[in-house]
Design an enzyme around this catalytic site. Sequence first.
Site, PDB file in Angstrom:
ATOM      1  N   HIS A   1       0.824  -1.208   0.000  1.00 38.21           N
ATOM      2  CA  HIS A   1       0.000   0.000   0.000  1.00 38.21           C
ATOM      3  C   HIS A   1       0.862   1.264   0.000  1.00 38.21           C
ATOM      4  O   HIS A   1       1.994   1.262   0.492  1.00 38.21           O
ATOM      5  CB  HIS A   1      -0.912   0.025   1.225  1.00 38.21           C
ATOM      6  CG  HIS A   1      -1.956  -1.038   1.200  1.00 38.21           C
ATOM      7  ND1 HIS A   1      -2.825  -1.240   2.245  1.00 38.21           N
ATOM      8  CD2 HIS A   1      -2.288  -1.953   0.256  1.00 38.21           C
ATOM      9  CE1 HIS A   1      -3.647  -2.235   1.946  1.00 38.21           C
ATOM     10  NE2 HIS A   1      -3.333  -2.683   0.741  1.00 38.21           N
TER      11      HIS A   1
ATOM     12  N   GLU B   1       0.663   3.914   1.801  1.00 44.47           N
ATOM     13  CA  GLU B   1       1.045   4.365   3.143  1.00 44.47           C
ATOM     14  C   GLU B   1       2.228   3.565   3.680  1.00 44.47           C
ATOM     15  O   GLU B   1       3.104   4.108   4.345  1.00 44.47           O
ATOM     16  CB  GLU B   1      -0.150   4.241   4.107  1.00 44.47           C
ATOM     17  CG  GLU B   1      -1.353   5.064   3.716  1.00 44.47           C
ATOM     18  CD  GLU B   1      -2.308   4.338   2.749  1.00 44.47           C
ATOM     19  OE1 GLU B   1      -3.370   4.916   2.476  1.00 44.47           O
ATOM     20  OE2 GLU B   1      -1.996   3.224   2.282  1.00 44.47           O
TER      21      GLU B   1
ATOM     22  N   CYS C   1      -5.394   1.260   5.798  1.00 43.21           N
ATOM     23  CA  CYS C   1      -5.961   0.007   6.293  1.00 43.21           C
ATOM     24  C   CYS C   1      -5.435  -0.225   7.716  1.00 43.21           C
ATOM     25  O   CYS C   1      -4.549   0.495   8.189  1.00 43.21           O
ATOM     26  CB  CYS C   1      -5.588  -1.158   5.373  1.00 43.21           C
ATOM     27  SG  CYS C   1      -3.844  -1.667   5.495  1.00 43.21           S
TER      28      CYS C   1
ATOM     29  N   CYS D   1      -1.569  -0.786   7.757  1.00 34.38           N
ATOM     30  CA  CYS D   1      -0.816   0.459   7.538  1.00 34.38           C
ATOM     31  C   CYS D   1      -0.934   1.386   8.744  1.00 34.38           C
ATOM     32  O   CYS D   1       0.033   2.064   9.113  1.00 34.38           O
ATOM     33  CB  CYS D   1      -1.281   1.158   6.265  1.00 34.38           C
ATOM     34  SG  CYS D   1      -0.777   0.287   4.755  1.00 34.38           S
TER      35      CYS D   1
END
Length: 162
Positions: A60, A62, A89, A92
Amino acid sequence: MAIAKVVASRGTCNRLYSGAILVKNNRIIATGYNGSPPSQPHCDDVGHLTEEGHCVRTIHGEHNVLLQAAIQGGTSTAGSTMYTKYSPCIHCAKYIIACDVKRVVMAKIYRNSETPKLLRSAGIDVVEYKENPDWEKELIQIFSEDVPDRINEGKVELKGVN
């Protein structure tokens, strides 16, 4: 936030173009977008690797921004601000907490509305970004303008050019 959106456009998983930037002392220290680990195939090239409805081939945005800061070195993520196109999420969010990010600015809550609560419980300032129509118009103008050709106008001289 505009920079996070531009960074997101580099993503290599078309299920979601997510992007994040880390800022510290008014300087961008890292950028990240959804994509596969280095030297691994990208979803856009070989398709998605899904588990329980989620693509797990990519890292991801992030998470990638935190990894980039670690790989580049030279600065710490402690005390930084993360601007991200979507709410992180749960995984993250845990990495953000562990990296001592102090502020997260997100443009949109995505899937799990509980992660902002988790971030806040760790003492992180969480801000939902509000679009500014005037700024959006200015960005459109900036991105639609042609880049001036200063070399051919004779306003810039480069050795070996002209």
